[in-house]
Design a protein around this motif. Structure first.
Motif, PDB file in Angstrom:
ATOM      1  N   SER A   1       6.294  -3.969  24.326  1.00 46.75           N
ATOM      2  CA  SER A   1       5.061  -4.734  24.139  1.00 46.75           C
ATOM      3  C   SER A   1       5.081  -5.563  22.839  1.00 46.75           C
ATOM      4  O   SER A   1       5.492  -5.057  21.790  1.00 46.75           O
ATOM      5  CB  SER A   1       3.935  -3.701  24.120  1.00 46.75           C
ATOM      6  N   GLY A   2       4.659  -6.826  22.941  1.00 47.11           N
ATOM      7  CA  GLY A   2       4.501  -7.661  21.749  1.00 47.11           C
ATOM      8  C   GLY A   2       5.794  -8.264  21.223  1.00 47.11           C
ATOM      9  O   GLY A   2       5.814  -8.827  20.124  1.00 47.11           O
ATOM     10  N   THR A   3       6.878  -8.198  21.992  1.00 48.87           N
ATOM     11  CA  THR A   3       8.136  -8.789  21.515  1.00 48.87           C
ATOM     12  C   THR A   3       8.171 -10.289  21.787  1.00 48.87           C
ATOM     13  O   THR A   3       9.090 -10.977  21.344  1.00 48.87           O
ATOM     14  CB  THR A   3       9.359  -8.115  22.181  1.00 48.87           C
ATOM     15  N   GLY A   4       7.191 -10.776  22.557  1.00 47.85           N
ATOM     16  CA  GLY A   4       7.106 -12.216  22.809  1.00 47.85           C
ATOM     17  C   GLY A   4       7.580 -12.617  24.199  1.00 47.85           C
ATOM     18  O   GLY A   4       7.847 -13.802  24.445  1.00 47.85           O
ATOM     19  N   LYS A   5       7.641 -11.653  25.127  1.00 49.37           N
ATOM     20  CA  LYS A   5       8.151 -11.955  26.474  1.00 49.37           C
ATOM     21  C   LYS A   5       7.330 -13.044  27.172  1.00 49.37           C
ATOM     22  O   LYS A   5       7.885 -14.007  27.687  1.00 49.37           O
ATOM     23  CB  LYS A   5       8.135 -10.683  27.361  1.00 49.37           C
ATOM     24  N   SER A   6       5.991 -12.864  27.193  1.00 46.02           N
ATOM     25  CA  SER A   6       5.148 -13.826  27.921  1.00 46.02           C
ATOM     26  C   SER A   6       5.261 -15.213  27.300  1.00 46.02           C
ATOM     27  O   SER A   6       5.448 -16.210  28.016  1.00 46.02           O
ATOM     28  CB  SER A   6       3.677 -13.413  27.895  1.00 46.02           C
ATOM     29  N   SER A   7       5.141 -15.264  25.969  1.00 46.19           N
ATOM     30  CA  SER A   7       5.177 -16.565  25.285  1.00 46.19           C
ATOM     31  C   SER A   7       6.514 -17.248  25.540  1.00 46.19           C
ATOM     32  O   SER A   7       6.565 -18.444  25.868  1.00 46.19           O
ATOM     33  CB  SER A   7       5.005 -16.374  23.776  1.00 46.19           C
TER      34      SER A   7
ATOM     35  N   ARG B   1       9.153  -5.117  32.360  1.00 49.36           N
ATOM     36  CA  ARG B   1       9.818  -3.956  31.767  1.00 49.36           C
ATOM     37  C   ARG B   1      11.046  -3.526  32.568  1.00 49.36           C
ATOM     38  O   ARG B   1      11.928  -2.862  32.045  1.00 49.36           O
ATOM     39  CB  ARG B   1       8.855  -2.755  31.705  1.00 49.36           C
TER      40      ARG B   1
ATOM     41  N   ARG C   1       1.533  -9.531  15.100  1.00 48.26           N
ATOM     42  CA  ARG C   1       1.357 -10.631  16.069  1.00 48.26           C
ATOM     43  C   ARG C   1       0.174 -10.341  16.984  1.00 48.26           C
ATOM     44  O   ARG C   1      -0.653 -11.208  17.248  1.00 48.26           O
ATOM     45  CB  ARG C   1       2.609 -10.761  16.945  1.00 48.26           C
ATOM     46  N   ARG C   2       0.136  -9.114  17.493  1.00 43.44           N
ATOM     47  CA  ARG C   2      -0.915  -8.745  18.454  1.00 43.44           C
ATOM     48  C   ARG C   2      -2.293  -8.774  17.788  1.00 43.44           C
ATOM     49  O   ARG C   2      -3.268  -9.241  18.370  1.00 43.44           O
ATOM     50  CB  ARG C   2      -0.587  -7.353  19.002  1.00 43.44           C
TER      51      ARG C   2
ATOM     52  N   GLN D   1      -3.390 -12.257  17.466  1.00 45.62           N
ATOM     53  CA  GLN D   1      -3.801 -12.763  18.779  1.00 45.62           C
ATOM     54  C   GLN D   1      -5.203 -12.256  19.121  1.00 45.62           C
ATOM     55  O   GLN D   1      -6.050 -13.005  19.597  1.00 45.62           O
ATOM     56  CB  GLN D   1      -2.792 -12.269  19.835  1.00 45.62           C
TER      57      GLN D   1
ATOM     58  N   ARG E   1       2.138   2.758  23.788  1.00 49.94           N
ATOM     59  CA  ARG E   1       2.603   2.140  25.039  1.00 49.94           C
ATOM     60  C   ARG E   1       4.123   2.145  25.157  1.00 49.94           C
ATOM     61  O   ARG E   1       4.677   2.404  26.211  1.00 49.94           O
ATOM     62  CB  ARG E   1       2.065   0.716  25.159  1.00 49.94           C
TER      63      ARG E   1
ATOM     64  N   LEU F   1      12.333 -14.497  14.025  1.00 48.96           N
ATOM     65  CA  LEU F   1      12.372 -15.809  14.686  1.00 48.96           C
ATOM     66  C   LEU F   1      10.955 -16.254  15.009  1.00 48.96           C
ATOM     67  O   LEU F   1      10.140 -15.432  15.433  1.00 48.96           O
ATOM     68  CB  LEU F   1      13.143 -15.724  16.011  1.00 48.96           C
TER      69      LEU F   1
ATOM     70  N   LEU G   1       8.486 -18.782  17.511  1.00 54.79           N
ATOM     71  CA  LEU G   1       8.595 -19.014  18.958  1.00 54.79           C
ATOM     72  C   LEU G   1       9.572 -20.143  19.294  1.00 54.79           C
ATOM     73  O   LEU G   1      10.274 -20.076  20.309  1.00 54.79           O
ATOM     74  CB  LEU G   1       7.209 -19.300  19.544  1.00 54.79           C
TER      75      LEU G   1
HETATM   76  N1  LIG Z   1       8.614 -14.979  17.718  1.00 49.84           N
HETATM   77  C1  LIG Z   1       7.299 -14.950  17.493  1.00 49.84           C
HETATM   78  N2  LIG Z   1       6.812 -15.297  16.302  1.00 49.84           N
HETATM   79  C2  LIG Z   1       5.484 -15.246  16.050  1.00 49.84           C
HETATM   80  N3  LIG Z   1       4.540 -14.860  16.947  1.00 49.84           N
HETATM   81  C3  LIG Z   1       4.996 -14.509  18.147  1.00 49.84           C
HETATM   82  C4  LIG Z   1       6.373 -14.522  18.497  1.00 49.84           C
HETATM   83  N4  LIG Z   1       6.497 -14.104  19.768  1.00 49.84           N
HETATM   84  C5  LIG Z   1       5.263 -13.832  20.195  1.00 49.84           C
HETATM   85  N5  LIG Z   1       4.359 -14.085  19.240  1.00 49.84           N
HETATM   86  C6  LIG Z   1       2.917 -13.880  19.342  1.00 49.84           C
HETATM   87  O1  LIG Z   1       2.747 -12.483  19.538  1.00 49.84           O
HETATM   88  C7  LIG Z   1       1.713 -12.218  20.482  1.00 49.84           C
HETATM   89  C8  LIG Z   1       2.293 -11.360  21.617  1.00 49.84           C
HETATM   90  O2  LIG Z   1       3.246 -12.140  22.307  1.00 49.84           O
HETATM   91  P1  LIG Z   1       3.462 -12.002  23.867  1.00 49.84           P
HETATM   92  O3  LIG Z   1       2.163 -11.760  24.566  1.00 49.84           O
HETATM   93  O4  LIG Z   1       4.292 -13.155  24.299  1.00 49.84           O
HETATM   94  O5  LIG Z   1       4.322 -10.651  23.906  1.00 49.84           O
HETATM   95  P2  LIG Z   1       4.731  -9.756  25.132  1.00 49.84           P
HETATM   96  O6  LIG Z   1       6.085  -9.225  24.835  1.00 49.84           O
HETATM   97  O7  LIG Z   1       4.581 -10.521  26.385  1.00 49.84           O
HETATM   98  O8  LIG Z   1       3.659  -8.585  25.033  1.00 49.84           O
HETATM   99  P3  LIG Z   1       3.096  -7.639  26.191  1.00 49.84           P
HETATM  100  O9  LIG Z   1       4.269  -7.021  26.837  1.00 49.84           O
HETATM  101  O10 LIG Z   1       2.264  -6.637  25.463  1.00 49.84           O
HETATM  102  O11 LIG Z   1       2.301  -8.504  27.122  1.00 49.84           O
HETATM  103  C9  LIG Z   1       1.204 -13.583  20.919  1.00 49.84           C
HETATM  104  O12 LIG Z   1       0.067 -13.901  20.170  1.00 49.84           O
HETATM  105  C10 LIG Z   1       2.326 -14.540  20.574  1.00 49.84           C
HETATM  106  O13 LIG Z   1       1.864 -15.845  20.288  1.00 49.84           O
END
Ligand SMILES: Nc1ncnc2c1ncn2[C@@H]1O[C@H](COP(=O)(O)OP(=O)(O)OP(=O)(O)O)[C@@H](O)[C@H]1O
Ligand SMILES: Nc1ccn([C@H]2C[C@H](O)[C@@H](COP(=O)(O)O)O2)c(=O)n1
Length: 239
Positions: free
Chosen positions: A16-22, A138, A164-165, A168, A188, A214, A216
């Motif tokens: 969770s929160g590693t940035g997968k969706s973005s 996952r 990050r979370r 957000q 989680r 890194l 985005l």
């Molecule tokens: N590399 C990054 N640098 C800075 N902020 C980031 C980065 N990647 C993601 N974020 C920010 O972190 C938050 C979580 O990102 P995201 O929803 O893409 O993660 P996720 O892995 O899909 O999480 P989840 O599995 O919980 O849905 C968002 O606000 C996003 O803009």
């Protein structure tokens, strides 16, 4: 076949929160591909469970709710929609109640069976229509699309993910602290990686990408580079 530049499936997994969706949404948009957010599908079933007044830990009743739910997950990277029983629930599934309920709901084997079948159908349709799709979750590289042309496992420090979370949450008007978010992220991660069915883990042939330092743009550049090295990017001929 569509005119996107991506050919085949890119699987993005990770905690969770590693940035997968973005990252997945941006990659799909950049390469004219479709985008599938499988977490949104588990979240929608968790919302249906809460609406039905069912205990998320009651596996039998959770499976019944999942079978009865009418769920439509869109695959447009510019506008990813989640429709449950005829209404868009895109905002509601991000709330704290659903976030708390989704791990036990997603650990129910019948729920996974149902959603994996739907995810595979969406992927097959996207490949036929657009030529390529970026799928995040996952168990994409391990279970949903084991033949994906590229599998990437995103990681990042728990502290960075919590920050990050929390940012957000505050941008979307939800009160949260980094400490509370860190606790939720850890809860989680532990639940998702220790469940009996399809636990969170990297596929044996996944490339690991640490996004801690890194931004985005940097993540997107690294992913595009991996896609190109695999020969999954084709340049459209003509107009
Ligand atoms: N590399 C990054 N640098 C800075 N902020 C980031 C980065 N990647 C993601 N974020 C920010 O972190 C938050 C979580 O990102 P995201 O929803 O893409 O993660 P996720 O892995 O899909 O999480 P989840 O599995 O919980 O849905 C968002 O606000 C996003 O803009
Ligand atoms: N392929 C997937 C996608 C998601 N889940 C579960 C585990 C997560 O905690 C939850 C919500 O996902 P998120 O929206 O945070 O990406 O859904 C899963 O088990 N398998």
């Amino acid at each position: 076949m569509g005119h996107g530049e991506l050919r085949g499936v890119v699987a993005l997994d990770g905690p969770s929160g590693t940035g997968k969706s973005s990252a997945a949404r941006r990659l799909a948009a950049a390469l004219g591909a479709r985008y599938l957010d499988t977490g949104a599908m588990y979240r929608a079933i968790a919302l249906a469970v809460l609406r039905a007044g069912v205990d998320p830990e009651d596996a039998e009743r959770v499976a019944e709710v999942a079978r009865a739910a009418a769920l439509e997950q869109g695959d447009d990277p510019e506008r990813s929609t989640t429709v449950l029983d005829g209404a868009d629930v895109g905002a509601e599934i991000r709330g704290p109640e659903v976030t708390l309920a989704v791990s036990p709901v997603s650990a129910v084997p019948q729920v996974r069976e149902l959603l994996v079948a739907r995810q595979r159908a969406i992927i097959a349709a996207a490949l036929a229509e657009a030529g390529g799709i970026v799928v995040e979750g996952r168990d994409i590289g391990t279970v949903v699309a084991p033949d994906a042309g590229l599998k990437v496992y995103l990681t990042a420090d728990a502290q960075a993910r919590a920050q990050r979370r929390a940012r957000q949450d505050s941008a979307s008007g939800r009160a949260s602290t980094v400490d509370a978010t860190l606790a939720d992220v850890r809860r989680r991660d532990a639940y998702d990686s220790t469940r009996a069915v399809s636990p969170l883990r990297p596929a044996a042939d996944a490339v690991e990408l640490d996004t801690t330092s890194l931004d985005l743009k940097g993540v997107l550049a690294a992913l595009v580079d991996l896609v190109e090295r695999r020969g999954l990017r084709v340049v459209a001929v003509g107009g």
